[in-house]
Design an enzyme around this catalytic site. Structure first.
Site, mmCIF file in Angstrom:
data_model
loop_
_atom_site.group_PDB
_atom_site.id
_atom_site.type_symbol
_atom_site.label_atom_id
_atom_site.label_comp_id
_atom_site.label_asym_id
_atom_site.label_seq_id
_atom_site.Cartn_x
_atom_site.Cartn_y
_atom_site.Cartn_z
ATOM 1 N N HIS A 80 0.810 -1.203 -0.003
ATOM 2 C CA HIS A 80 -0.081 0.115 0.007
ATOM 3 C C HIS A 80 0.859 1.167 -0.102
ATOM 4 O O HIS A 80 2.025 1.048 0.196
ATOM 5 C CB HIS A 80 -0.964 0.174 1.313
ATOM 6 C CG HIS A 80 -2.129 -0.923 1.169
ATOM 7 N ND1 HIS A 80 -2.011 -2.294 1.412
ATOM 8 C CD2 HIS A 80 -3.290 -0.786 0.679
ATOM 9 C CE1 HIS A 80 -3.051 -2.770 1.356
ATOM 10 N NE2 HIS A 80 -4.139 -1.977 0.878
ATOM 11 N N LYS A 121 -0.889 4.927 4.834
ATOM 12 C CA LYS A 121 -1.729 4.127 5.259
ATOM 13 C C LYS A 121 -1.314 3.880 6.583
ATOM 14 O O LYS A 121 -0.302 3.647 7.099
ATOM 15 C CB LYS A 121 -1.799 2.540 4.412
ATOM 16 C CG LYS A 121 -2.688 1.610 5.170
ATOM 17 C CD LYS A 121 -2.783 0.427 4.165
ATOM 18 C CE LYS A 121 -3.794 -0.454 4.825
ATOM 19 N NZ LYS A 121 -5.138 0.055 5.183
HETATM 20 N N1 LIG Z 1 -12.847 -1.422 3.147
HETATM 21 C C1 LIG Z 1 -12.195 -1.007 2.034
HETATM 22 O O1 LIG Z 1 -12.378 -1.408 0.864
HETATM 23 C C2 LIG Z 1 -11.111 -0.007 1.935
HETATM 24 C C3 LIG Z 1 -10.433 0.527 1.147
HETATM 25 C C4 LIG Z 1 -9.537 1.679 1.210
HETATM 26 C C5 LIG Z 1 -9.376 2.047 2.571
HETATM 27 N N2 LIG Z 1 -9.926 1.451 3.468
HETATM 28 C C6 LIG Z 1 -9.691 2.140 4.963
HETATM 29 O O2 LIG Z 1 -10.372 3.396 5.095
HETATM 30 C C7 LIG Z 1 -9.890 4.039 5.953
HETATM 31 C C8 LIG Z 1 -9.612 5.516 5.317
HETATM 32 O O3 LIG Z 1 -8.723 5.261 4.394
HETATM 33 P P1 LIG Z 1 -8.085 6.734 3.652
HETATM 34 O O4 LIG Z 1 -7.044 6.234 2.878
HETATM 35 O O5 LIG Z 1 -9.349 7.313 3.258
HETATM 36 O O6 LIG Z 1 -7.596 7.526 4.884
HETATM 37 P P2 LIG Z 1 -7.404 9.325 4.872
HETATM 38 O O7 LIG Z 1 -7.236 9.525 3.720
HETATM 39 O O8 LIG Z 1 -6.619 9.259 5.871
HETATM 40 O O9 LIG Z 1 -8.813 9.636 5.423
HETATM 41 C C9 LIG Z 1 -9.606 9.446 6.714
HETATM 42 C C10 LIG Z 1 -10.316 10.750 7.165
HETATM 43 O O10 LIG Z 1 -11.117 10.313 8.165
HETATM 44 C C11 LIG Z 1 -11.190 11.587 9.176
HETATM 45 N N3 LIG Z 1 -10.649 11.136 10.534
HETATM 46 C C12 LIG Z 1 -9.824 10.630 11.351
HETATM 47 N N4 LIG Z 1 -9.837 10.660 12.524
HETATM 48 C C13 LIG Z 1 -11.155 11.311 12.832
HETATM 49 C C14 LIG Z 1 -11.763 11.485 13.876
HETATM 50 N N5 LIG Z 1 -11.252 11.380 15.314
HETATM 51 N N6 LIG Z 1 -13.150 12.124 13.823
HETATM 52 C C15 LIG Z 1 -13.437 12.667 12.679
HETATM 53 N N7 LIG Z 1 -12.913 12.314 11.407
HETATM 54 C C16 LIG Z 1 -11.793 11.622 11.489
HETATM 55 C C17 LIG Z 1 -10.133 12.457 8.549
HETATM 56 O O11 LIG Z 1 -11.078 13.546 8.633
HETATM 57 P P3 LIG Z 1 -10.400 15.257 8.309
HETATM 58 O O12 LIG Z 1 -9.646 15.222 7.273
HETATM 59 O O13 LIG Z 1 -11.814 15.760 8.416
HETATM 60 O O14 LIG Z 1 -9.709 15.527 9.769
HETATM 61 C C18 LIG Z 1 -9.645 11.981 7.373
HETATM 62 O O15 LIG Z 1 -9.789 12.857 6.078
HETATM 63 C C19 LIG Z 1 -8.698 3.380 6.707
HETATM 64 O O16 LIG Z 1 -8.989 2.490 7.759
HETATM 65 C C20 LIG Z 1 -8.399 2.234 5.315
HETATM 66 O O17 LIG Z 1 -7.514 1.157 5.684
HETATM 67 C C21 LIG Z 1 -10.770 0.567 3.447
#
Ligand SMILES: NC(=O)c1ccc[n+]([C@@H]2O[C@H](COP(=O)([O-])OP(=O)(O)OC[C@H]3O[C@@H](n4cnc5c(N)ncnc54)[C@H](OP(=O)(O)O)[C@@H]3O)[C@@H](O)[C@H]2O)c1
Length: 268
Positions: A155, A159
């Site tokens: 990844h 991540k």
């Molecule tokens: N299931 C699937 O198919 C799949 C696929 C890809 C990723 N994922 C998972 O999805 C998650 C997100 O991935 P990503 O790459 O999109 O991450 P990311 O770009 O870091 O985005 C996460 C977002 O969550 C928000 N956040 C974090 N802590 C928070 C809190 N305490 N309260 C409110 N909002 C909060 C942040 O918002 P702000 O910017 O507003 O602070 C940030 O923009 C990870 O766990 C990843 O492993 C799953």
């Protein structure tokens, strides 16, 4: 139209959901993103206009207006939301894509499932969900003494959790196929002098860097042959599409726990 709130709307996955839900002519849109949740309140620009963003503490009203919540806010976001809004999600379809969840959050998810239809998925792609079934079947067929199983995932470097939720799900599928408990045979990475590899071990390795969206190889290593089952995600829209499909399927269903197997009709 299904009204959806996206937790983590400013993140990589949240933006992908917002974008995909807004594809096509407004009259033909099946989903309306009515709000987002983030660490600070404000708004984000979506294809159909500005979308209001609230913090987990302030999300009660918008959640009660939603038919579905799609959560990609990571472990800390999911934990904050479930702690701040234990009741506002009752009756809402809850789709959780965050991975790496600690035990306490999993317990909150179980508690919520008594009052809401809740789907958790480490991976929303049809390909990975098919791969899980293929890995289980392959592991059940090949003798553990003759074929070593190693899961290798890659990844991007931003991540937060490792190994990926998908790698863990694949390792669990291999363990299920062999009729063993993953925790009894799991080996995360190797360094120093690990010694001779015990038969039956299931190795997991995480590679991080660059712009890799998500790659998973499951290797079955025999003395004279090797089988590699590989999935490569080429675009984050893949996961966004699966999450929206899950929302379409889950909205209106009775409370309980659901998985992508149910959505995709892949059996148990
Ligand atoms: N299931 C699937 O198919 C799949 C696929 C890809 C990723 N994922 C998972 O999805 C998650 C997100 O991935 P990503 O790459 O999109 O991450 P990311 O770009 O870091 O985005 C996460 C977002 O969550 C928000 N956040 C974090 N802590 C928070 C809190 N305490 N309260 C409110 N909002 C909060 C942040 O918002 P702000 O910017 O507003 O602070 C940030 O923009 C990870 O766990 C990843 O492993 C799953």
């Amino acid at each position: 139209v299904i009204n959806i709130v996206v937790a983590g709307i400013r993140g990589r996955m949240g933006r992908a959901v917002l974008q995909l839900a807004g594809d096509g002519a407004p009259a033909t849109r099946e989903f309306a993103i009515i709000g987002g949740i983030g660490r600070s309140a404000g708004s984000v620009a979506g294809p159909g206009g500005e979308v209001p963003v609230t913090t987990p503490d302030g999300a009660g009203e918008i959640l009660r207006a939603a038919q579905a919540l799609i959560d990609f806010s990571g472990t800390s976001g999911t934990e904050a939301l479930l702690a701040a809004q234990p009741d506002s999600l009752h009756g809402t379809a809850v789709i959780i894509g965050s991975t790496g969840m600690p035990h306490a959050v999993l317990q909150r998810i179980d508690a919520l499932a008594a009052h809401a239809a809740v789907l958790t998925a480490a991976n929303f792609s049809i390909g990975v969900n098919l791969l899980l079934a293929l890995v289980e079947r392959t592991a059940a067929t090949l003798p553990a003494e003759q074929y070593a199983v190693e899961v290798v995932e890659a990844h991007h470097g931003r991540k937060l959790d490792a190994p990926s939720g998908t790698a863990l799900a694949l390792a669990e599928a291999a363990a299920r196929g062999r009729d063993v408990i993953l925790e009894d045979v799991r080996r995360d990475g190797r360094s120093g002098e690990p010694g001779i590899r015990p038969a039956g071990e299931i190795g997991i390795h995480a590679v991080r860097g660059g712009g890799v969206i998500g790659e998973h190889d499951v290797l079955f290593l025999g003395e004279r042959e090797r089988i590699v089952l590989r999935h490569v995600a080429q675009d984050r829209a893949l996961f966004a599409e699966g999450a929206l499909h899950a929302a379409r399927w889950l909205a209106g269903r009775p409370a309980g726990r659901y998985s992508m197997k149910d959505v995709l009709g892949l059996g148990s």
